[in-house]
Design a protein around this motif. Structure first.
Motif, short mmCIF file in Angstrom:
data_model
loop_
_atom_site.label_atom_id
_atom_site.label_comp_id
_atom_site.label_asym_id
_atom_site.label_seq_id
_atom_site.Cartn_x
_atom_site.Cartn_y
_atom_site.Cartn_z
N LEU A 1 0.84 -1.21 0.00
CA LEU A 1 0.00 0.00 0.00
C LEU A 1 0.87 1.25 0.00
O LEU A 1 0.58 2.22 -0.70
CB LEU A 1 -0.94 -0.01 1.20
CG LEU A 1 -2.03 1.04 1.20
CD1 LEU A 1 -2.96 0.88 0.00
CD2 LEU A 1 -2.83 0.98 2.49
N THR B 1 2.29 1.67 -3.48
CA THR B 1 1.22 2.10 -4.39
C THR B 1 0.94 3.58 -4.24
O THR B 1 0.80 4.31 -5.23
CB THR B 1 -0.06 1.29 -4.10
OG1 THR B 1 0.23 -0.10 -4.26
CG2 THR B 1 -1.19 1.68 -5.02
N ILE B 2 0.88 4.05 -3.00
CA ILE B 2 0.61 5.47 -2.75
C ILE B 2 1.77 6.32 -3.22
O ILE B 2 1.58 7.35 -3.88
CB ILE B 2 0.29 5.69 -1.25
CG1 ILE B 2 -1.07 5.05 -0.93
CG2 ILE B 2 0.30 7.17 -0.90
CD1 ILE B 2 -1.37 4.96 0.55
N ARG C 1 1.75 6.69 -6.91
CA ARG C 1 0.53 7.33 -7.44
C ARG C 1 -0.21 6.42 -8.43
O ARG C 1 -0.70 6.85 -9.46
CB ARG C 1 0.82 8.67 -8.12
CG ARG C 1 1.63 9.67 -7.31
CD ARG C 1 0.91 10.04 -6.03
NE ARG C 1 1.44 11.23 -5.41
CZ ARG C 1 2.35 11.24 -4.43
NH1 ARG C 1 2.87 10.11 -3.99
NH2 ARG C 1 2.75 12.37 -3.90
N GLU D 1 -3.33 4.90 -9.02
CA GLU D 1 -4.71 5.02 -8.55
C GLU D 1 -5.50 3.72 -8.63
O GLU D 1 -6.23 3.38 -7.70
CB GLU D 1 -5.45 6.11 -9.33
CG GLU D 1 -4.93 7.51 -9.08
CD GLU D 1 -3.85 7.94 -10.08
OE1 GLU D 1 -3.42 7.12 -10.92
OE2 GLU D 1 -3.43 9.10 -10.01
N TYR E 1 -4.20 1.33 -6.06
CA TYR E 1 -4.60 1.85 -4.76
C TYR E 1 -6.05 1.48 -4.46
O TYR E 1 -6.38 1.03 -3.36
CB TYR E 1 -4.42 3.37 -4.71
CG TYR E 1 -5.01 4.00 -3.48
CD1 TYR E 1 -4.36 3.90 -2.25
CD2 TYR E 1 -6.22 4.69 -3.53
CE1 TYR E 1 -4.90 4.47 -1.11
CE2 TYR E 1 -6.76 5.26 -2.40
CZ TYR E 1 -6.10 5.14 -1.19
OH TYR E 1 -6.65 5.70 -0.07
N SER F 1 -6.68 -0.73 -1.32
CA SER F 1 -7.34 -0.05 -0.21
C SER F 1 -8.69 -0.68 0.12
O SER F 1 -9.11 -0.70 1.28
CB SER F 1 -7.50 1.44 -0.49
OG SER F 1 -8.35 1.67 -1.57
N VAL G 1 0.84 6.07 5.67
CA VAL G 1 0.37 6.19 4.30
C VAL G 1 0.28 7.66 3.89
O VAL G 1 0.52 8.00 2.73
CB VAL G 1 -0.99 5.48 4.08
CG1 VAL G 1 -0.85 3.97 4.18
CG2 VAL G 1 -2.05 5.98 5.02
N TRP H 1 -4.67 13.84 -4.65
CA TRP H 1 -4.18 12.51 -4.26
C TRP H 1 -4.06 12.43 -2.73
O TRP H 1 -4.51 11.47 -2.12
CB TRP H 1 -2.84 12.22 -4.93
CG TRP H 1 -2.26 10.90 -4.55
CD1 TRP H 1 -1.12 10.70 -3.83
CD2 TRP H 1 -2.77 9.61 -4.86
NE1 TRP H 1 -0.90 9.35 -3.68
CE2 TRP H 1 -1.91 8.66 -4.30
CE3 TRP H 1 -3.90 9.16 -5.55
CZ2 TRP H 1 -2.11 7.29 -4.42
CZ3 TRP H 1 -4.11 7.80 -5.66
CH2 TRP H 1 -3.23 6.89 -5.10
N VAL I 1 -6.26 9.88 -0.14
CA VAL I 1 -5.67 8.97 0.85
C VAL I 1 -6.11 9.39 2.25
O VAL I 1 -6.46 8.54 3.07
CB VAL I 1 -4.13 8.93 0.71
CG1 VAL I 1 -3.51 8.08 1.81
CG2 VAL I 1 -3.72 8.39 -0.66
#
Length: 138
Positions: free
Chosen positions: A42, A45-46, A49, A51, A54, A58, A78, A107, A111
């Motif tokens: 995670l 992934t964040i 970027r 999406e 994510y 998530s 995160v 973004w 999150v």
């Protein structure tokens, strides 16, 4: 080996590979790698970027109610990863400084909307919260 492959797939945005591996081996979603990959998927992934990935991860993390609060080896949450500067390969896709900043703020907000409120003030090993990093890099 699998984690290294997943990190590469995330960086390249290969959603199908991440979906298949995370379906077959859901425990790897929260497993930290070694060395330069010492983050849960995670976080990667964040930071990258990604999406679509994510959204996939998530959803799983929210269902299991885990992972959002996990810090990496440096204590970054995160939100620290969301506040860090995007990779240049992702920023190059958007023209204009104002649009890039708008995209980064969106973004971060996306999150931030899924984490408990206390994570906003969570400090990493350097005693910095996520907004400190975001404002400093802006």
């Amino acid at each position: 080996m699998v984690l290294d492959s997943l990190h590469i797939a995330i960086k390249m945005g290969i959603v199908e590979f991440v979906r298949e591996i995370s379906t077959l081996y859901p425990h790897v979603i929260l497993k930290k790698g070694k060395g330069k990959h010492e983050q849960i998927l995670l976080h990667v992934t964040i930071s990258q970027r990604q999406e679509k990935i994510y959204s996939l991860l998530s959803t799983w993390v929210a269902e299991k109610n885990v992972g959002i609060q996990c810090g990496d080896a440096y204590g970054n949450s995160v939100l620290h990863h969301a506040a860090a500067r995007a990779p240049s390969s992702r920023l190059e896709r958007v023209s204009g400084a104002a649009l890039k900043m708008q995209r980064e703020l969106q973004w971060f907000k996306e999150v931030q909307d899924v984490v408990p409120p206390w994570v906003v003030n969570f400090k990493n090993n350097k005693k910095k919260n996520c907004s400190t990093g975001f404002h400093r890099q802006a």
